[in-house]
Design a protein around this motif. Structure first.
Motif, PDB file in Angstrom:
ATOM      1  N   LYS A  74    -101.907  44.754  16.107  1.00 18.59           N
ATOM      2  CA  LYS A  74    -100.535  44.586  15.821  1.00 18.59           C
ATOM      3  C   LYS A  74    -100.147  43.055  16.092  1.00 18.59           C
ATOM      4  O   LYS A  74     -99.415  42.547  15.176  1.00 18.59           O
ATOM      5  N   SER A  75    -100.881  42.435  16.912  1.00 21.50           N
ATOM      6  CA  SER A  75    -100.507  41.022  17.241  1.00 21.50           C
ATOM      7  C   SER A  75    -101.029  39.946  16.147  1.00 21.50           C
ATOM      8  O   SER A  75    -100.252  39.128  15.520  1.00 21.50           O
ATOM      9  N   ILE A  76    -102.284  40.465  15.458  1.00 22.75           N
ATOM     10  CA  ILE A  76    -102.959  39.851  14.495  1.00 22.75           C
ATOM     11  C   ILE A  76    -102.128  40.013  13.173  1.00 22.75           C
ATOM     12  O   ILE A  76    -101.961  39.090  12.529  1.00 22.75           O
ATOM     13  N   TYR A  77    -101.723  41.292  13.001  1.00 27.27           N
ATOM     14  CA  TYR A  77    -100.929  41.449  11.846  1.00 27.27           C
ATOM     15  C   TYR A  77     -99.411  40.686  11.593  1.00 27.27           C
ATOM     16  O   TYR A  77     -99.326  40.090  10.673  1.00 27.27           O
ATOM     17  N   LEU A  78     -98.851  40.827  12.797  1.00 23.09           N
ATOM     18  CA  LEU A  78     -97.482  39.827  12.905  1.00 23.09           C
ATOM     19  C   LEU A  78     -98.022  38.310  12.897  1.00 23.09           C
ATOM     20  O   LEU A  78     -96.917  37.657  12.282  1.00 23.09           O
ATOM     21  N   LEU A  79     -98.791  37.983  13.310  1.00 22.04           N
ATOM     22  CA  LEU A  79     -99.290  36.483  13.077  1.00 22.04           C
ATOM     23  C   LEU A  79     -99.425  36.282  11.769  1.00 22.04           C
ATOM     24  O   LEU A  79     -98.946  34.964  11.318  1.00 22.04           O
ATOM     25  N   ILE A  80    -100.162  36.937  11.007  1.00 19.15           N
ATOM     26  CA  ILE A  80    -100.208  36.443   9.623  1.00 19.15           C
ATOM     27  C   ILE A  80     -98.894  36.557   8.718  1.00 19.15           C
ATOM     28  O   ILE A  80     -98.825  35.884   8.014  1.00 19.15           O
ATOM     29  N   ILE A  81     -98.303  37.699   9.247  1.00 23.89           N
ATOM     30  CA  ILE A  81     -96.976  37.831   8.585  1.00 23.89           C
ATOM     31  C   ILE A  81     -96.174  36.526   8.727  1.00 23.89           C
ATOM     32  O   ILE A  81     -95.338  36.068   7.796  1.00 23.89           O
ATOM     33  N   ASN A  82     -96.147  35.917  10.027  1.00 26.19           N
ATOM     34  CA  ASN A  82     -95.197  35.030  10.417  1.00 26.19           C
ATOM     35  C   ASN A  82     -95.727  33.836   9.592  1.00 26.19           C
ATOM     36  O   ASN A  82     -94.909  32.739   9.388  1.00 26.19           O
ATOM     37  N   ASN A  83     -96.914  33.615   9.156  1.00 23.87           N
ATOM     38  CA  ASN A  83     -97.328  32.577   8.150  1.00 23.87           C
ATOM     39  C   ASN A  83     -96.761  32.375   6.820  1.00 23.87           C
ATOM     40  O   ASN A  83     -96.525  31.300   6.262  1.00 23.87           O
ATOM     41  N   PHE A  84     -96.116  33.533   6.324  1.00 29.06           N
ATOM     42  CA  PHE A  84     -95.601  33.259   5.082  1.00 29.06           C
ATOM     43  C   PHE A  84     -94.144  34.041   4.882  1.00 29.06           C
ATOM     44  O   PHE A  84     -93.540  34.097   3.676  1.00 29.06           O
ATOM     45  N   VAL A  85     -93.667  34.854   5.840  1.00 32.01           N
ATOM     46  CA  VAL A  85     -92.609  35.550   5.717  1.00 32.01           C
ATOM     47  C   VAL A  85     -91.318  34.744   6.266  1.00 32.01           C
ATOM     48  O   VAL A  85     -91.573  34.135   7.433  1.00 32.01           O
ATOM     49  N   LYS A  86     -90.324  34.841   5.700  1.00 30.70           N
ATOM     50  CA  LYS A  86     -89.129  34.162   6.419  1.00 30.70           C
ATOM     51  C   LYS A  86     -88.803  34.713   8.032  1.00 30.70           C
ATOM     52  O   LYS A  86     -88.950  35.792   8.251  1.00 30.70           O
ATOM     53  N   HIS A  87     -88.432  33.745   8.657  1.00 32.11           N
ATOM     54  CA  HIS A  87     -88.299  33.939  10.292  1.00 32.11           C
ATOM     55  C   HIS A  87     -86.920  35.044  10.487  1.00 32.11           C
ATOM     56  O   HIS A  87     -87.361  35.802  11.497  1.00 32.11           O
ATOM     57  N   ASP A  88     -86.176  34.994   9.460  1.00 36.30           N
ATOM     58  CA  ASP A  88     -84.998  35.984   9.700  1.00 36.30           C
ATOM     59  C   ASP A  88     -85.360  37.467   9.231  1.00 36.30           C
ATOM     60  O   ASP A  88     -84.466  38.157   9.673  1.00 36.30           O
ATOM     61  N   VAL A  89     -86.627  37.569   8.801  1.00 33.52           N
ATOM     62  CA  VAL A  89     -86.984  38.729   8.427  1.00 33.52           C
ATOM     63  C   VAL A  89     -88.033  39.208   9.530  1.00 33.52           C
ATOM     64  O   VAL A  89     -87.996  40.381   9.598  1.00 33.52           O
ATOM     65  N   CYS A  90     -88.589  38.332  10.009  1.00 41.49           N
ATOM     66  CA  CYS A  90     -89.677  38.837  10.837  1.00 41.49           C
ATOM     67  C   CYS A  90     -89.136  39.284  12.235  1.00 41.49           C
ATOM     68  O   CYS A  90     -88.321  38.910  12.750  1.00 41.49           O
ATOM     69  N   ILE A  91     -89.678  40.746  12.425  1.00 38.08           N
ATOM     70  CA  ILE A  91     -89.441  41.319  13.585  1.00 38.08           C
ATOM     71  C   ILE A  91     -90.594  41.723  14.035  1.00 38.08           C
ATOM     72  O   ILE A  91     -91.623  41.532  13.681  1.00 38.08           O
ATOM     73  N   LYS A  92     -90.706  42.328  15.595  1.00 44.21           N
ATOM     74  CA  LYS A  92     -91.520  42.585  16.228  1.00 44.21           C
ATOM     75  C   LYS A  92     -92.057  44.081  15.663  1.00 44.21           C
ATOM     76  O   LYS A  92     -92.851  44.896  16.750  1.00 44.21           O
ATOM     77  N   GLU A  93     -92.122  44.425  14.425  1.00 45.11           N
ATOM     78  CA  GLU A  93     -92.565  45.737  14.267  1.00 45.11           C
ATOM     79  C   GLU A  93     -93.464  45.529  12.810  1.00 45.11           C
ATOM     80  O   GLU A  93     -93.421  44.477  12.308  1.00 45.11           O
ATOM     81  N   THR A  94     -94.168  46.318  12.362  1.00 43.52           N
ATOM     82  CA  THR A  94     -95.208  46.324  11.519  1.00 43.52           C
ATOM     83  C   THR A  94     -94.746  46.801  10.069  1.00 43.52           C
ATOM     84  O   THR A  94     -95.263  46.601   9.039  1.00 43.52           O
ATOM     85  N   ASN A  95     -93.534  47.392  10.041  1.00 42.25           N
ATOM     86  CA  ASN A  95     -92.898  47.963   8.708  1.00 42.25           C
ATOM     87  C   ASN A  95     -92.057  47.040   7.986  1.00 42.25           C
ATOM     88  O   ASN A  95     -90.984  47.215   7.417  1.00 42.25           O
ATOM     89  N   ILE A  96     -92.641  45.616   7.847  1.00 44.63           N
ATOM     90  CA  ILE A  96     -91.833  44.609   7.219  1.00 44.63           C
ATOM     91  C   ILE A  96     -92.346  44.621   5.564  1.00 44.63           C
ATOM     92  O   ILE A  96     -93.547  44.673   5.465  1.00 44.63           O
ATOM     93  N   ASP A  97     -91.266  44.596   4.832  1.00 47.07           N
ATOM     94  CA  ASP A  97     -91.684  44.343   3.459  1.00 47.07           C
ATOM     95  C   ASP A  97     -92.242  42.946   3.004  1.00 47.07           C
ATOM     96  O   ASP A  97     -91.673  42.366   2.337  1.00 47.07           O
ATOM     97  N   PHE A  98     -93.338  42.694   3.072  1.00 44.88           N
ATOM     98  CA  PHE A  98     -94.198  41.372   3.025  1.00 44.88           C
ATOM     99  C   PHE A  98     -94.333  41.173   1.813  1.00 44.88           C
ATOM    100  O   PHE A  98     -94.509  40.120   1.162  1.00 44.88           O
ATOM    101  N   ARG A  99     -94.436  42.184   0.742  1.00 48.81           N
ATOM    102  CA  ARG A  99     -94.514  42.041  -0.472  1.00 48.81           C
ATOM    103  C   ARG A  99     -93.443  41.471  -1.387  1.00 48.81           C
ATOM    104  O   ARG A  99     -93.597  41.021  -2.396  1.00 48.81           O
ATOM    105  N   SER A 100     -92.343  41.708  -0.809  1.00 50.71           N
ATOM    106  CA  SER A 100     -91.174  41.353  -1.565  1.00 50.71           C
ATOM    107  C   SER A 100     -91.254  39.560  -1.497  1.00 50.71           C
ATOM    108  O   SER A 100     -91.080  39.121  -0.571  1.00 50.71           O
ATOM    109  N   GLU A 101     -90.931  39.269  -2.637  1.00 51.01           N
ATOM    110  CA  GLU A 101     -90.793  37.843  -2.873  1.00 51.01           C
ATOM    111  C   GLU A 101     -89.520  37.025  -2.108  1.00 51.01           C
ATOM    112  O   GLU A 101     -89.595  36.019  -1.738  1.00 51.01           O
ATOM    113  N   SER A 102     -88.463  38.095  -2.029  1.00 49.29           N
ATOM    114  CA  SER A 102     -87.129  37.399  -1.618  1.00 49.29           C
ATOM    115  C   SER A 102     -87.367  37.483   0.088  1.00 49.29           C
ATOM    116  O   SER A 102     -86.684  36.697   0.588  1.00 49.29           O
ATOM    117  N   ASN A 103     -88.319  38.130   0.820  1.00 47.69           N
ATOM    118  CA  ASN A 103     -88.687  38.015   2.000  1.00 47.69           C
ATOM    119  C   ASN A 103     -89.723  36.924   2.399  1.00 47.69           C
ATOM    120  O   ASN A 103     -89.968  36.565   3.428  1.00 47.69           O
TER     121      ASN A 103
END
Length: 568
Positions: free
Chosen positions: A417-446
């Motif tokens: 989970k830590s590695i997963y969220l670390l990678i998400i934080n590299n390209f997903v907006k900070h206001d979208v990033c939460i400490k859960e794995t159910n983030i829609d990282f594929r959406s260009e709006s995020n």
């Protein structure tokens, strides 16, 4: 003299006429055997309270004078002389020689185990004993070692059989996990490797090799029957299997007709695919979204130098000119999952010297291959290599962690989970990033703007100095595709919604010693079908453990932590 007399019970006698002699009068008393006589007569033995001559094999009256008389008889002297010439078992047994024999045997076993441990050929045993004598001329043990190739082979077979018997005996009475994988050797023979993991009597986790079984058919039914036959032959109940780990192939991990599904009909177990294999596949699929020049350079630069000592010596001149260490160029291995990180790091280290060398070769001999390699080593490609020096250690460090011999399964969910969220934080907006794995990282709006995507500090600095804005956007667009594919592959291979893996975090030292309100009952109920236990007793022990002052550290290895707790 009364103390040396043994009174016999009076026998009933018929009254005899006066004047007659009582024949039993002198037989009413018998002398005791005295232990001091054994020191005076070496041929004497106490046999049920009577003196006995071991040379003549006859009983003698318990009287010192009779013993002395018997000792001087011709028959006794002749028997004693004959007895001295006889061989006894004690003459053939020398305790010191037996002790030395055991020491020599243990030394031979140690040498054979050394060859086995370090994968050395037994041919070396034809010369190693002689080498030991040469190195240790004053050692009597080294001179007595007689262990060549044939004897070493036989010793190895005996050791292997004894080791297997001990493991099989343990598995007959112990719950264990089974690790199974297929492999094909250089002779194209397909084999199935079986490894068991269990906790021994000393509360230490052990991994033991079970068998290397030849596979004739690679379908799930054939592999399952092969596994079942092996355990039945060695009288190991399938019910003792509480865990199964395989690769992610459908033959092994399929829910419908895989080995997992077939074995699940025989027993209940916890199933997990190989985390290290899965992470390697995730990285491999994600790398396909990067330019092919990366794979081209990694393989062809190594091939260019691998079989030419002249080229390696010529390269050293450019390495000295660029003030870099004259390290060798590394090659990518198909079976070493962590090798790519080392190859990339070495090419970055030697980048300038390699590029100058290829340009020099092109101008001097008009070489086609050096020209192609020099052309591919452009600034854009170097950015991708710098990015890989950032992202590969993140994946590989997690991979190395789960290649450890200690128990790492309770840490799997939190680390993944830590590695997963670390990678998400590299390209997903900070206001979208939460400490859960159910983030829609594929959406260009995020997603962040391409220019703001983080690709590693070294790559960011290099791009700012050497690339145009359009090139930076192009590089980061490809890296964004890499990120998205990497997370897609992780989602496909790791289920973040598995409650059993989540709940295992509770038994890590940090959680046990924390002040959180953690209950052990949900974990017991989840794994109740795997292990026979008393839920009330475990719950009581858990609560007492949480209330007691345990002198243990939260940073301890999990195996050591629970081993010390069990020993109390």
């Amino acid at each position: 003299m009364e103390k040396f007399l043994i009174k016999k019970p009076k026998s009933t006698t018929v009254e005899q006429p006066s004047g007659s002699v009582d024949v039993n009068q002198n037989e009413n008393y018998k002398r005791k055997f005295r232990a001091e006589w054994l020191q005076s007569f070496d041929w004497l033995q106490n046999k049920d309270g009577s003196a006995f001559c071991v040379a003549c094999e006859k009983a003698i009256d318990n009287h010192n004078a009779h013993l002395k008389v018997h000792e001087k008889t011709a028959t006794h002297i002749r028997n004693c002389e004959s007895r001295k010439k006889q061989h006894t078992l004690e003459m053939f047994y020398d305790p010191e020689q037996e002790k030395q024999h055991i020491t020599v045997r243990n030394a031979e076993f140690a040498l054979v185990m050394f060859c086995i441990t370090h994968n050395l050929p037994f041919l070396i045993m034809e010369y190693l004993p002689a080498l030991l004598v040469e190195c240790c001329p004053d050692s009597s043990i080294a001179k007595l070692i007689k262990c060549g190739r044939t004897k070493s082979t036989q010793i190895a077979e005996i050791i292997g059989k004894k080791a297997n018997d001990r493991v099989f005996e343990t598995l007959r009475n112990t719950k264990f996990s089974l690790i199974a994988d297929e492999t094909t050797d250089i002779s194209t023979t397909k084999s199935l490797v079986l490894v068991a993991r269990f906790v021994d009597s000393a509360r230490v986790v052990q991994d033991r090799f079970l068998a290397l079984l030849e596979v004739t058919k690679s379908d799930a039914v054939s592999i399952f029957q092969l596994i079942k036959q092996f355990f039945n032959t060695n009288n190991i109940p399938l019910k003792n299997i509480i865990g199964l780990a395989t690769d992610g192939a459908n033959v092994m991990a399929g829910d419908a007709g895989g080995v997992k599904a077939l074995l699940n009909k025989e027993t209940n177990f916890f199933f997990m695919t190989c985390t290290c294999h899965s992470l390697h596949l995730c990285t491999s699929y994600a790398s396909r979204h990067l330019p092919k020049s990366i794979d081209f350079l990694c393989r062809n630069i190594y091939n260019y130098f691998s079989h030419s000592s002249k080229r390696i010596n010529d390269l050293k001149e450019f390495q000295e000119y660029c003030s870099v260490e004259p390290h060798k160029i590394l090659g990518v291995s198909q079976t070493r999952w962590l090798s790519l990180e080392g190859v990339v790091a070495r090419l970055i280290e030697q980048w300038d010297s390699l590029k100058l060398y290829f340009i020099s070769c092109f101008y001097e001999v008009n070489g086609i291959r050096p020209a192609q390699l020099a052309e591919e080593m452009c600034a854009n490609t170097k950015c991708y290599f710098l990015f890989l020096t950032y992202i590969l250690p993140i994946i590989n460090n997690l991979n190395k962690d789960f290649q450890s011999e200690s128990s790492r399964l309770p840490y799997l969910y939190s680390n993944m989970k830590s590695i997963y969220l670390l990678i998400i934080n590299n390209f997903v907006k900070h206001d979208v990033c939460i400490k859960e794995t159910n983030i829609d990282f594929r959406s260009e709006s995020n997603q962040k703007p391409l220019r703001d995507i983080f690709v590693g500090t070294k790559a960011e600095i290099f791009m700012t100095k050497h690339l145009s804005e359009d090139d930076i956007i192009e590089v980061k667009r490809n890296i964004l595709s890499f990120y998205v594919e990497l997370l897609n592959q992780i989602n496909n291979r790791f289920d973040f919604n598995r409650e059993d893996i989540k709940m295992l975090q509770i038994i890590t030292p940090a959680k046990v010693l924390s002040q959180e309100d953690l209950q052990i009952l949900p974990l017991i109920l989840t794994f109740s079908e795997l292990v026979d236990c008393d839920p009330d007793q475990i719950t009581s022990q858990w609560n007492l453990l949480r209330l007691s002052d345990v002198n243990l550290s939260a940073d301890m290895d999990i195996d050591t932590f629970w081993s010390k707790l069990c020993r109390g």
